[in-house]
Enzyme design. Structure first.
Site, PDB file in Angstrom:
ATOM      1  N   CYS A   4       0.842  -1.196   0.000  1.00 45.99           N
ATOM      2  CA  CYS A   4       0.000   0.000   0.000  1.00 45.99           C
ATOM      3  C   CYS A   4       0.880   1.250   0.000  1.00 45.99           C
ATOM      4  O   CYS A   4       1.727   1.436   0.881  1.00 45.99           O
ATOM      5  CB  CYS A   4      -0.917  -0.001   1.223  1.00 45.99           C
ATOM      6  N   HIS A  46      -3.908   0.988   8.605  1.00 46.50           N
ATOM      7  CA  HIS A  46      -4.519   0.837   7.283  1.00 46.50           C
ATOM      8  C   HIS A  46      -6.006   0.488   7.387  1.00 46.50           C
ATOM      9  O   HIS A  46      -6.382  -0.500   8.020  1.00 46.50           O
ATOM     10  CB  HIS A  46      -3.810  -0.266   6.473  1.00 46.50           C
ATOM     11  N   ASN A  86     -12.721  10.538  -0.866  1.00 42.59           N
ATOM     12  CA  ASN A  86     -13.168   9.707  -1.976  1.00 42.59           C
ATOM     13  C   ASN A  86     -13.214   8.261  -1.507  1.00 42.59           C
ATOM     14  O   ASN A  86     -12.241   7.766  -0.923  1.00 42.59           O
ATOM     15  CB  ASN A  86     -12.207   9.842  -3.159  1.00 42.59           C
ATOM     16  N   HIS A  99      -8.124   8.161   3.344  1.00 44.03           N
ATOM     17  CA  HIS A  99      -7.449   9.464   3.416  1.00 44.03           C
ATOM     18  C   HIS A  99      -8.446  10.573   3.173  1.00 44.03           C
ATOM     19  O   HIS A  99      -9.460  10.385   2.494  1.00 44.03           O
ATOM     20  CB  HIS A  99      -6.301   9.563   2.407  1.00 44.03           C
TER      21      HIS A  99
HETATM   22  P1  5GP Z   1      -7.615   9.769  -4.225  1.00 39.31           P
HETATM   23  O1  5GP Z   1      -7.715   9.977  -5.704  1.00 39.31           O
HETATM   24  O2  5GP Z   1      -7.343   8.310  -3.909  1.00 39.31           O
HETATM   25  O3  5GP Z   1      -8.723  10.352  -3.416  1.00 39.31           O
HETATM   26  O4  5GP Z   1      -6.339  10.607  -3.771  1.00 39.31           O
HETATM   27  C1  5GP Z   1      -5.032  10.123  -3.828  1.00 39.31           C
HETATM   28  C2  5GP Z   1      -4.143  11.328  -3.823  1.00 39.31           C
HETATM   29  O5  5GP Z   1      -2.833  10.896  -3.533  1.00 39.31           O
HETATM   30  C3  5GP Z   1      -4.076  12.060  -5.167  1.00 39.31           C
HETATM   31  O6  5GP Z   1      -4.486  13.418  -4.981  1.00 39.31           O
HETATM   32  C4  5GP Z   1      -2.623  11.939  -5.576  1.00 39.31           C
HETATM   33  O7  5GP Z   1      -2.120  13.098  -6.218  1.00 39.31           O
HETATM   34  C5  5GP Z   1      -1.926  11.656  -4.275  1.00 39.31           C
HETATM   35  N1  5GP Z   1      -0.731  10.858  -4.423  1.00 39.31           N
HETATM   36  C6  5GP Z   1      -0.600   9.740  -5.182  1.00 39.31           C
HETATM   37  N2  5GP Z   1       0.635   9.231  -5.058  1.00 39.31           N
HETATM   38  C7  5GP Z   1       1.302  10.051  -4.196  1.00 39.31           C
HETATM   39  C8  5GP Z   1       2.642  10.042  -3.678  1.00 39.31           C
HETATM   40  O8  5GP Z   1       3.461   9.179  -3.971  1.00 39.31           O
HETATM   41  N3  5GP Z   1       2.972  11.045  -2.828  1.00 39.31           N
HETATM   42  C9  5GP Z   1       2.080  12.017  -2.472  1.00 39.31           C
HETATM   43  N4  5GP Z   1       2.530  12.964  -1.633  1.00 39.31           N
HETATM   44  N5  5GP Z   1       0.820  12.057  -2.928  1.00 39.31           N
HETATM   45  C10 5GP Z   1       0.435  11.082  -3.792  1.00 39.31           C
HETATM   46 ZN    ZN Z   2      -2.278   1.350   3.658  1.00 36.42          ZN
END
Ligand code: 5GP
Ligand code: ZN
Length: 113
Positions: A4, A46, A86, A99
């Site tokens: 993860c 998690h 989300n 998150h």
């Molecule tokens: P979701 O689309 O799942 O609600 O949000 C995931 C968020 O994680 C996205 O806004 C994406 O830009 C961010 N994200 C994805 N991979 C990484 C990473 O490796 N580092 C950081 N700091 N943010 C990430």
């Molecule tokens: Zn996790």
């Protein structure tokens, strides 16, 4: 969960720009910010998504208190901000570790796309 992404960020196996941490929660800057302030707040433990948090577990209220602190720290309290969770594929969740997004620093539209 060993594969993860956000567990790896929480364990500091993958670097991130951490803006807050305690023994239950970590907050870091989103790698692809959608606004001048875009912070991801996660539980260290998690959970796939909000549906998997057991009744009686107060992690969500703790996350919200951290978000409030960060909103004040980043000077978002007066003009406002958005908190996004989300959940699942239709919700647009790309990382399957619970998150919350704290997004602010510009006016935002509604409804979401
Ligand atoms: P979701 O689309 O799942 O609600 O949000 C995931 C968020 O994680 C996205 O806004 C994406 O830009 C961010 N994200 C994805 N991979 C990484 C990473 O490796 N580092 C950081 N700091 N943010 C990430
Ligand atoms: Zn996790």
């Amino acid at each position: 969960m060993s594969d993860c992404l956000f567990c790896k960020i929480a364990n500091k196996e993958i670097p991130s720009e951490i803006v807050y941490e305690d023994n239950r929660v970590i907050a870091f800057k989103d790698i692809a910010p959608q606004a001048p302030v875009h912070i991801i707040v996660i539980p260290i433990e998690h959970f796939d998504c909000v549906l998997n948090v057991p009744a009686g577990n107060d992690i969500i209220s703790h996350i919200h208190s951290v978000i409030n602190r960060l909103a004040i720290k980043y000077d978002l309290a007066q003009k406002g901000f958005r908190i996004v969770n989300n959940c699942g594929d239709d919700g647009g969740q790309s990382v399957k570790h619970l998150h919350y997004h704290l997004i602010g620093g510009r006016a935002m539209g509604w409804p979401p796309g």
